[in-house]
Design an enzyme around this catalytic site. Structure first.
Site, mmCIF file in Angstrom:
data_model
loop_
_atom_site.group_PDB
_atom_site.id
_atom_site.type_symbol
_atom_site.label_atom_id
_atom_site.label_comp_id
_atom_site.label_asym_id
_atom_site.label_seq_id
_atom_site.Cartn_x
_atom_site.Cartn_y
_atom_site.Cartn_z
ATOM 1 N N GLU A 39 0.901 -1.157 0.151
ATOM 2 C CA GLU A 39 0.147 0.086 -0.060
ATOM 3 C C GLU A 39 0.813 1.231 0.017
ATOM 4 O O GLU A 39 0.448 2.261 -0.913
ATOM 5 C CB GLU A 39 -0.817 0.053 1.226
ATOM 6 N N TYR A 120 -6.370 6.551 4.508
ATOM 7 C CA TYR A 120 -6.474 5.488 3.364
ATOM 8 C C TYR A 120 -5.731 4.334 3.803
ATOM 9 O O TYR A 120 -6.259 3.178 3.763
ATOM 10 C CB TYR A 120 -6.083 6.082 2.057
ATOM 11 N N ASP A 138 -9.263 5.052 -2.209
ATOM 12 C CA ASP A 138 -8.383 5.644 -2.897
ATOM 13 C C ASP A 138 -8.896 6.121 -4.280
ATOM 14 O O ASP A 138 -10.359 6.140 -4.358
ATOM 15 C CB ASP A 138 -7.399 4.298 -3.124
#
Length: 357
Positions: A39, A120, A138
């Site tokens: 990520e 996020y 996202d």
């Protein structure tokens, strides 16, 4: 407001999920280290660009403990080329914090408290690695949401509204029972069928519930405000090589753009173009400097043009290396050289090789 079927999306995902290096099909509890690392790498970077870096990085640092105990320079060097280098510094600091805690926190709030983890990323790691029923929002999820609910307000002002709608997408029982798969299904839908241009609405599991598709405006969404013109800066970089094949490099300051990364000696980056006379006045030492060419590099907030000057010398004086260090030319690639400096290095080295031939 009608919400789309989680069952339809998950059924599609079970058949069409992407094969990615950080995904292990059938694994009930994904490794939070691998999820978190992927990520962080994927922020502002495409899956295609990230995949080879991820594989090399996890080979070098296979666990969060290995990353935490590594020298920061090694981490920066392994990250070099991915851009947004503050991510690498935060990555190292975060790994050390996780080890100090005895492991990753398993909730959004605990993850948010770690260095370099925003809303996020915290939601993505919580959902994918720990099965927390939250929706990470996202760019892909924003786009899917804008089309599903036909939100015509432009980004970035519409971002808050889209986030509020997106976090309701997992209201179905099946989404709550499979939070990891549901989050990844949203990502896959946005990256494949619900792509930025020419969405494949005919294949979408949510076509029947998509307001944007019904109104014939799906491909237009989300709308965006016109971008401000990106300013331009100019500078120069100096590549010198001695008879032993060594290159002079130096380390950037600990704060600011490209902080703590390795670079070729150079001028400041300014709004006005540099004349050759000005450039040579601030060269790291007197030599027969020759212009090898110009490099262009686009940062988030400005475009940079660097004139690359090269010199072949017999040896470096002590004064010349007082503000830097020498690296054999074949080892330069192993240093924490950011993309813009890699471009300068390759441009300069190519020029030196041409002069020798």
């Amino acid at each position: 407001m009608t919400h789309p079927s989680a069952h339809a999306l998950l059924h599609w995902y079970d058949r069409h999920r992407r094969t990615l290096p950080w995904r292990v099909v059938g694994q009930s509890h994904p490794d939070p280290y691998r999820v978190w690392l992927s990520e962080i790498m994927l922020q502002q970077t495409t899956v295609k660009a990230v995949a080879p870096y991820y594989l090399r990085f996890t080979e070098k640092f296979p666990t969060v403990q290995a990353l935490a105990s590594a020298d920061r320079e090694d981490v920066l060097a392994a990250w070099a080329g991915l851009g947004y280098y503050s991510r690498a510094r935060n990555l190292h600091a975060c790994a050390q914090a996780v080890v100090a805690l005895g492991g990753f926190p398993q909730d959004v709030q605990g993850l948010r408290a770690l260095p370099g983890i925003g809303p996020y990323t915290a939601a993505a790691v919580a959902a994918i690695a720990f099965g927390v029923p939250v929706v990470p929002v996202d760019g892909n999820v924003e786009r899917v949401t804008a089309r599903l609910f036909a939100i015509t307000e432009a980004l970035p002002p519409a971002r808050k509204k889209l986030a509020q709608l997106a976090i309701t997408l997992n209201a179905d029982r099946e989404a709550q029972e499979r939070p990891s798969d549901f989050a990844q299904a949203l990502f896959d839908l946005g990256s494949s069928l619900c792509s930025p241009r020419a969405p494949a609405c005919g294949l979408c599991p949510w076509q029947g519930e998509c307001a944007g598709h019904k109104q014939g405006i799906a491909a237009e969404l989300p709308r965006k405000l016109p971008k401000a013109e990106r300013p331009v800066r100019y500078g120069a970089a100096f590549l010198a090589q001695d008879a032993a094949g060594q290159i002079l490099l130096r380390k950037r300051a600990e704060k600011g753009l490209l902080a703590a990364m390795t670079e070729l000696p150079g001028t400041e980056w300014r709004l006005e173009n540099w004349s050759e006379a000005e450039i040579l006045q601030v060269a790291p030492f007197a030599a027969g400097w020759k212009l090898a060419g110009r490099v262009k590099h686009v940062f988030t907030h400005f475009t940079l043009y660097l004139d690359v000057y090269v010199a072949q010398i017999k040896h470096f004086s002590n004064q010349a290396v007082s503000d830097g260090f020498l690296v054999p030319v074949e080892c330069v690639k192993d240093t924490a050289l950011p993309s813009v400096m890699q471009k300068c290095f390759e441009k300069g080295l190519s020029c030196l090789k041409e002069k020798k031939s």
